[in-house]
Motif scaffolding. Structure first.
Motif, mmCIF file in Angstrom:
data_model
loop_
_atom_site.group_PDB
_atom_site.id
_atom_site.type_symbol
_atom_site.label_atom_id
_atom_site.label_comp_id
_atom_site.label_asym_id
_atom_site.label_seq_id
_atom_site.Cartn_x
_atom_site.Cartn_y
_atom_site.Cartn_z
ATOM 1 N N GLU A 58 0.862 -1.187 0.000
ATOM 2 C CA GLU A 58 0.000 0.000 0.000
ATOM 3 C C GLU A 58 0.893 1.230 0.000
ATOM 4 O O GLU A 58 1.790 1.357 0.841
ATOM 5 C CB GLU A 58 -0.928 0.024 1.217
ATOM 6 N N ASN A 117 -4.488 4.752 -2.263
ATOM 7 C CA ASN A 117 -5.690 5.373 -1.694
ATOM 8 C C ASN A 117 -6.177 6.492 -2.613
ATOM 9 O O ASN A 117 -5.383 7.315 -3.063
ATOM 10 C CB ASN A 117 -5.376 5.959 -0.317
ATOM 11 N N GLU A 149 -7.934 1.981 -3.420
ATOM 12 C CA GLU A 149 -8.618 1.839 -2.130
ATOM 13 C C GLU A 149 -9.620 2.972 -1.958
ATOM 14 O O GLU A 149 -9.266 4.152 -2.010
ATOM 15 C CB GLU A 149 -7.607 1.842 -0.973
ATOM 16 N N ASP A 179 -11.825 0.143 1.870
ATOM 17 C CA ASP A 179 -10.907 0.433 2.975
ATOM 18 C C ASP A 179 -11.672 0.611 4.278
ATOM 19 O O ASP A 179 -12.843 0.999 4.260
ATOM 20 C CB ASP A 179 -10.163 1.733 2.640
ATOM 21 N N LYS A 200 -11.012 -4.561 3.174
ATOM 22 C CA LYS A 200 -9.954 -4.352 4.158
ATOM 23 C C LYS A 200 -10.591 -4.183 5.529
ATOM 24 O O LYS A 200 -11.308 -3.211 5.778
ATOM 25 C CB LYS A 200 -9.116 -3.124 3.796
HETATM 26 CA CA CA Z 1 -5.865 2.523 2.795
#
Ligand code: CA
Ligand code: C2E
Ligand code: CA
Ligand code: CA
Length: 277
Positions: A58, A117, A149, A179, A200
């Motif tokens: 990530e 993200n 995400e 997320d 997630k």
């Molecule tokens: Ca994230």
């Protein structure tokens, strides 16, 4: 008492003034952060829960200002969203993340994915899907190497423009992860229709593992629902052996957290990959 009240108000106004000055200062500094090369990305490994093989990373934003010092993404991102700076910064993040992913493959021969993200504001930009396609094209990456995400809130509150863009990106073959799952307005019907492939599980659930049977059942249920819907699961914020073992028992697919590694510079991430192969 009256005097005390007046003092409280004065202190409050002072604090408020300082806060606003501070915020304005950060906002102005952020306008130049990109061109001054003050932004960088770090990468946190995501590993298979069973085989502990690193499958992706990530990308997380970092900003060190020469005077203000390190400023947390929790402060940067909201300011970037309100000012619209998230558009150029977001493009830089994606380009940087993709180019590092290519470099890792060249240096280690390992084919990983990168998770980035993306905030709501970026999806409202009509040029976003085309921009993502262009960045992938420049770096020669297949679309399925990129995971975006997004949050539950984004899915629920997204305008029709954002929804169209999410669909366009999905059609390009880009994968989405949901997320911080469980912290928002999760609704099962939303989940069954959303174009997401990965859930997630938020750190707050992982933290509560072992507290009592209700907290454990919570994580178990999230994993069970994901499996029914054919989604992969990543547990985030895993810090202990105990948490890892419980999550393995419960059948989580992937693990991310300080137990394995903090977010690393790109060079350290290459070392991480080489050590583990
Ligand atoms: Ca994230
Ligand atoms: P997030 O997406 O939930 O990212 C995970 C956060 O948890 C990261 O904090 C990461 O460093 C931290 N973390 C990971 N494992 C552990 C652990 O085992 N223990 C603990 N205590 N923390 C752990 P970070 O880097 O400070 O990022 C905070 C948030 O800022 C992110 O939360 C994300 O929402 C946002 N953010 C960060 N980078 C970006 C970016 O490039 N774009 C956008 N739109 N948002 C970003
Ligand atoms: Ca998260
Ligand atoms: Ca989180």
């Amino acid at each position: 008492a009256k005097e005390a009240g007046r003092n409280t108000v004065r202190v409050f106004n002072q604090l408020l003034g300082e806060r606003m000055r501070e915020r304005l200062e950060i906002e102005n500094a952020l306008r130049h952060a990109l061109s001054n090369n003050e932004l960088r990305l770090v990468f946190q490994p995501i590993l298979g829960a069973g085989n502990k093989v690193t499958v992706s990373a990530e990308a997380l934003l970092r900003w060190t200002h020469p005077v203000l010092g390190n400023i947390s993404p929790d402060i940067i991102i909201p300011i970037a969203e309100e000012t619209g700076l998230i558009i150029p910064i977001g493009i830089w993040i994606l380009r940087q993340a993709c180019s590092e992913l290519c470099r890792w493959e060249q240096e280690t021969g390992q084919v990983l994915k990168i998770a980035v993200n993306v905030s709501a504001r970026q999806f409202e930009d009509a040029a976003f899907p085309e921009m993502v396609a262009q960045i992938l094209h420049e770096s020669g990456l297949a679309a399925d190497r990129l995971e975006l995400e997004i949050t539950e809130r984004l899915l629920i509150e997204s305008t029709s423009d954002a929804a169209i863009n999410i669909q366009k990106l999905h059609d390009q073959g880009i994968h989405f992860s949901l997320d911080d799952f469980g912290t928002g307005y999760s609704s099962l019907s939303l989940l069954s229709h959303a174009p997401v492939a990965i859930l997630k599980i938020d750190k707050s659930f992982v933290d509560r593992l072992g507290n009592n049977h209700v907290d454990d059942a919570m994580v178990n249920s999230i994993i069970a629902i994901a499996q029914i819907l054919g989604l992969c699961t990543i547990a985030e914020g895993v810090e202990s052996q105990y948490q890892l073992e419980r999550l393995q028992e419960m059948g989580v697919d992937f693990i991310q957290g300080y137990y394995f590694s903090r977010a690393l510079s790109s060079d350290d991430f290459v070392k991480w990959l080489k050590q583990l192969s």
